[in-house]
Design a protein around this motif. Structure first.
Motif, PDB file in Angstrom:
ATOM      1  N   TYR A   1      -5.942  -8.223   4.594  1.00  0.00           N
ATOM      2  CA  TYR A   1      -5.975  -7.209   4.048  1.00  0.00           C
ATOM      3  C   TYR A   1      -5.447  -6.003   5.085  1.00  0.00           C
ATOM      4  O   TYR A   1      -6.071  -6.176   6.015  1.00  0.00           O
ATOM      5  CB  TYR A   1      -6.855  -6.817   3.032  1.00  0.00           C
TER       6      TYR A   1
ATOM      7  N   PRO B   1     -15.343   3.030   7.753  1.00  0.00           N
ATOM      8  CA  PRO B   1     -14.769   2.265   6.615  1.00  0.00           C
ATOM      9  C   PRO B   1     -13.257   0.929   7.003  1.00  0.00           C
ATOM     10  O   PRO B   1     -13.206   0.239   5.461  1.00  0.00           O
ATOM     11  CB  PRO B   1     -13.338   3.058   5.645  1.00  0.00           C
TER      12      PRO B   1
ATOM     13  N   ALA C   1      -7.292  17.972   4.031  1.00  0.00           N
ATOM     14  CA  ALA C   1      -8.049  16.655   3.360  1.00  0.00           C
ATOM     15  C   ALA C   1      -9.120  16.389   3.720  1.00  0.00           C
ATOM     16  O   ALA C   1      -9.981  15.557   3.187  1.00  0.00           O
ATOM     17  CB  ALA C   1      -6.138  15.823   2.990  1.00  0.00           C
ATOM     18  N   GLY C   2      -9.134  16.282   5.168  1.00  0.00           N
ATOM     19  CA  GLY C   2     -10.268  15.719   5.119  1.00  0.00           C
ATOM     20  C   GLY C   2      -9.264  13.634   5.501  1.00  0.00           C
ATOM     21  O   GLY C   2      -9.065  13.405   6.047  1.00  0.00           O
ATOM     22  N   GLN C   3     -10.775  13.165   5.100  1.00  0.00           N
ATOM     23  CA  GLN C   3     -10.498  11.933   5.675  1.00  0.00           C
ATOM     24  C   GLN C   3     -10.165  10.635   4.126  1.00  0.00           C
ATOM     25  O   GLN C   3     -11.014  10.627   3.554  1.00  0.00           O
ATOM     26  CB  GLN C   3     -12.100  11.293   6.054  1.00  0.00           C
ATOM     27  N   LEU C   4      -9.169  10.228   4.849  1.00  0.00           N
ATOM     28  CA  LEU C   4      -9.238   9.284   3.359  1.00  0.00           C
ATOM     29  C   LEU C   4      -8.393   7.851   3.971  1.00  0.00           C
ATOM     30  O   LEU C   4      -8.034   7.373   5.212  1.00  0.00           O
ATOM     31  CB  LEU C   4      -7.340   9.522   2.978  1.00  0.00           C
ATOM     32  N   MET C   5      -8.620   6.841   2.820  1.00  0.00           N
ATOM     33  CA  MET C   5      -7.667   5.870   3.016  1.00  0.00           C
ATOM     34  C   MET C   5      -7.673   5.071   2.004  1.00  0.00           C
ATOM     35  O   MET C   5      -7.454   5.694   0.856  1.00  0.00           O
ATOM     36  CB  MET C   5      -9.320   5.025   3.610  1.00  0.00           C
ATOM     37  N   PHE C   6      -6.373   4.395   2.666  1.00  0.00           N
ATOM     38  CA  PHE C   6      -5.479   3.218   1.466  1.00  0.00           C
ATOM     39  C   PHE C   6      -5.506   1.626   2.113  1.00  0.00           C
ATOM     40  O   PHE C   6      -5.329   1.369   3.292  1.00  0.00           O
ATOM     41  CB  PHE C   6      -3.911   4.231   1.795  1.00  0.00           C
ATOM     42  N   TYR C   7      -5.403   1.128   1.100  1.00  0.00           N
ATOM     43  CA  TYR C   7      -5.846   0.258   1.132  1.00  0.00           C
ATOM     44  C   TYR C   7      -5.180  -1.317   0.689  1.00  0.00           C
ATOM     45  O   TYR C   7      -4.906  -0.738  -0.892  1.00  0.00           O
ATOM     46  CB  TYR C   7      -7.605  -0.618   1.113  1.00  0.00           C
ATOM     47  N   GLY C   8      -5.125  -2.488   0.929  1.00  0.00           N
ATOM     48  CA  GLY C   8      -4.514  -3.562  -0.212  1.00  0.00           C
ATOM     49  C   GLY C   8      -3.837  -3.926   0.607  1.00  0.00           C
ATOM     50  O   GLY C   8      -3.877  -4.318   1.980  1.00  0.00           O
ATOM     51  N   PRO C   9      -2.837  -5.236  -0.188  1.00  0.00           N
ATOM     52  CA  PRO C   9      -2.445  -6.602   0.755  1.00  0.00           C
ATOM     53  C   PRO C   9      -1.070  -5.565   1.960  1.00  0.00           C
ATOM     54  O   PRO C   9      -0.499  -5.050   1.001  1.00  0.00           O
ATOM     55  CB  PRO C   9      -1.896  -7.032  -1.035  1.00  0.00           C
TER      56      PRO C   9
ATOM     57  N   ILE D   1       0.937  -1.263  -0.184  1.00  0.00           N
ATOM     58  CA  ILE D   1       0.056   0.196  -0.039  1.00  0.00           C
ATOM     59  C   ILE D   1       0.817   1.487  -0.275  1.00  0.00           C
ATOM     60  O   ILE D   1       1.710   1.448   1.125  1.00  0.00           O
ATOM     61  CB  ILE D   1      -0.774  -0.107   1.906  1.00  0.00           C
ATOM     62  N   PRO D   2       0.288   1.996  -1.199  1.00  0.00           N
ATOM     63  CA  PRO D   2       1.295   2.915  -1.110  1.00  0.00           C
ATOM     64  C   PRO D   2       0.898   4.138   0.181  1.00  0.00           C
ATOM     65  O   PRO D   2      -0.295   4.963   0.183  1.00  0.00           O
ATOM     66  CB  PRO D   2       1.164   3.798  -2.411  1.00  0.00           C
TER      67      PRO D   2
ATOM     68  N   SER E   1     -14.821  -3.080   7.092  1.00  0.00           N
ATOM     69  CA  SER E   1     -14.766  -4.098   6.444  1.00  0.00           C
ATOM     70  C   SER E   1     -13.973  -4.418   5.613  1.00  0.00           C
ATOM     71  O   SER E   1     -13.128  -4.597   4.695  1.00  0.00           O
ATOM     72  CB  SER E   1     -15.681  -2.992   4.878  1.00  0.00           C
TER      73      SER E   1
END
Lengths: 433, 433
Positions: free
Chosen positions: A285, A277, A295-303, A138-139, A280
């Motif tokens: 993961y 977020p 920016a507010g709320q960010l999410m980064f998702y991945g293996p 995940i970047p 789930s």
């Protein structure tokens, strides 16, 4: 205008990640060259067991003398995927001294001694990149230290350990207990034979230290991170969570204090609303939720782990470091200018979900409520119900409003001393609301 | 070792985004200086209406002559937040000619003429950054072009327009029709008085062109992107979607063909399974799902528009460009070395969900199935049910397996010609499985 002299990469470690790095460097050599602006070649691979068959790697590149490899003087980038503190630390500093930049996936070392590594990199004008150290593919490091460089990050909250997320997801979806879910994770290769580093939160704590340092531009070491494992989470806890519309995740949470004068970093299991977020995020993961002022709320998702995903992160860094070298420049170094202190867990403001076994008689709730009030902790909801077995006991579930963790743990300590409280069945923090 | 001569930023446009950029540059000047390694100052602000009150900006900085501002020669970074093709394009190229780098949020211009801008930047040794052009505050351009530079991206699929996601989410959660949901979006300020650019997919198509170009290292222009709007999505479509365990989103989808020899880019409404991470993206949020060979499946989530989030992305780029200038270097330029052609929509391999109104008599299904077979389209499921009104009509819902879009649309055309098919009630692609 492609440069023809190739950039040279030395690989330290050729396990699950290292072998993938080597494979991709070979199979995607043309793409890497086009993106860097010069060819890049594997100049040496240091391993412990040279006799192990390593498909696709020229045997002439294999060496057991990692120190000699990083001292060669013609190496542009050292990729360190050995892990652990030593010899990784010595090899990285030696690499800087001999004119190489470093790409590392070593979370333990960066969390324990990142400042020393950064200082050595800066002293020798080299790059230190480590996208793979947190949340695998995940970047995350680059977005935090570059994309959000013009913003003010207030909170980073993430699922940064895939093993524990797999176990908790199993418990949630099947009703299994901890041991049963751990056994399945072990059988499927998601948990190691000794799962301590994962289930006790050490791995996540190292990542929390790294994330907090970058997010708040200060120094946070592994020892600064409060840590609780998830081995005591029960099926009953999941049932309680569900009654509140929540699930349970092992979270790494880095926060700026409300007054902005300090930061905190912690790892513990917590209830989060199903609508969040992070709730789930399934199986092994990873996902990291970031709150920034503009920016507010960010999410980064991945293996969050695995050979190929981690190799992807390593190679993204290799490309960046190679580009920097062609520019005769370096990327961003340590940014710890705020020098914000790390506050202890007692100062963290959070909410508690507490399950008590109490005597089933009038006045108990009043007694319990008095203890909360005496500690300055405001109660949000109380659920009380008699036991089915009619043994004179009832169960009391209290969810508090936000209060300092010290006040909350003081409350629990006082509750334990009440005659009418037979036991504290579980305590869990509630986050993400 | 802070440099004392400040880096100078010229701001073109001072609307919702520009005023936030100016505000944050002032209030967070110390943080920006620490992160860049030199102070950064606002050197001029070009606006159309100089008499409009602009809180916090020194009136001496305001000018209506944008061209003179970018020609000053002492500007380090031009921030272009005017939007549209001209005068933005002329101002950006003039900025490069006069020794300034550019940070832009201009998706339309980049999608239409990115190659010209890149060439001008390269010719003059300047940077062109545009994180804010796609998905607002979500770090996406930098992860794609830097973090994943060592990987091979096969697919980018995203919700990149907040207005349409707000409308579709309302339709899904309340059962509202398109017009009702659009009216609510307009009343709440999520949709503009003329919503065409959003609801007809033009905005998303510009973003798809930019994303496809970066992901596949080739040139993709706005004209290359297949586009369908979402004005014809009905409450009945959502009911059908729910029966399939799906919801409906307006998606921008960029794909590498299976043989790797071409790419496609498209924007259209599509059904996606509720279990897909994009399905739970609510309200006006954006999210982009990326599939890469080594990294696996990644997702980036956050606010896709708004003054502060967009300003966050702009300022992250300003910090990066300023660091590059201090290093006397530039960041990555255009990477279009693969020169992969963009295939037409007919070549896209996808699935269709088709609702037909048919005569309620024996043999209809056989007729319909024959048409699919003749076009080489394999049927996954069929649901048939008689109408409640007993008017001799039935409804037939067919979901296909994956097939080229040309074969699917040929099938629909042939179905329309059948006597027993009274009408094609809806056609929607199914993605994300």
């Amino acid at each position: 205008m492609m440069r023809t002299r190739p950039l040279k990469v030395a690989l330290l470690g050729c396990g699950v990640v290292g072998s993938e790095v080597a494979r991709i460097m070979t199979t995607h050599a043309d793409d890497l060259a086009a993106r860097i602006g010069a060819p890049v070649e594997l100049a040496g691979v240091a391993v412990r067991r040279p006799d192990k068959v390593r498909g696709g790697i020229d045997p002439a590149l294999i060496t057991t003398d990692a120190t000699a490899l990083v001292k060669r003087g013609d190496i542009d980038v050292v990729v360190e995927v050995i892990g652990g503190i030593e010899p990784a630390r010595a090899l990285i500093t030696t690499a800087f001294e001999h004119g190489a930049s470093v790409v590392s996936a070593n979370k333990a070392l960066l969390a324990q001694d990142g400042a020393t590594l950064y200082a050595a990199a800066e002293q020798h004008g080299q790059d230190l990149y480590y996208e793979a150290a947190v949340a695998g593919a995940i970047p995350l490091i680059r977005p935090l230290r570059e994309s959000l460089a013009g913003d003010k990050i207030n909170r980073v909250m993430g699922i940064v350990n895939g093993t524990t997320n797999f176990i908790l997801d199993k418990m949630d979806s099947t009703g299994a207990g901890y041991q049963e879910a751990l056994d399945e994770a072990t059988a499927l290769g998601y948990a190691e034979a000794d799962p301590t580093a994962d289930v006790e939160g050490f791995d996540a704590a190292a990542k929390a230290a790294i994330l907090a340092g970058i997010a708040f531009h200060t120094r946070v070491r592994l020892d600064d991170v409060y840590r609780e494992g998830m081995t005591e989470v029960t099926a009953a806890d999941f049932a309680s969570a569900r009654q509140m519309g929540c699930t349970i995740k092992l979270l790494a949470i880095c926060e700026r204090a409300a007054d902005g004068e300090s930061v905190t970093a912690r790892v513990h299991p917590a209830m989060i609303p199903l609508s969040h977020p992070l709730a789930s995020v399934r199986e092994a993961y990873n996902a990291v939720f970031v709150e920034a002022e503009a920016a507010g709320q960010l999410m980064f998702y991945g293996p969050g782990a695995g050979g190929s995903p981690t190799a992807s992160a390593v190679l993204g860094d290799v490309v960046a470091v190679c580009r920097n070298r062609l520019n005769e420049a370096t990327g961003p170094g340590e940014s710890a200018y705020t020098q914000l202190p790390v506050s202890p867990m007692g100062d963290v403001v959070t909410r508690y979900h507490i399950s008590l076994d109490v005597a089933d008689k009038p006045g108990v709730l009043a007694q319990v409520a008095t203890v909360f009030a005496e500690h300055g902790v405001s109660i949000d909801t109380v659920r009380q119900h008699g036991r089915q077995d009619g043994g004179g006991e009832a169960s009391l579930v209290v969810v508090t409003h936000r209060a300092p963790d010290a006040a909350l743990s003081g409350t629990v300590e006082a509750l334990r001393k009440l005659d009418t409280v037979r036991g504290v069945a579980s305590i869990m923090r509630v986050e993400g609301e």
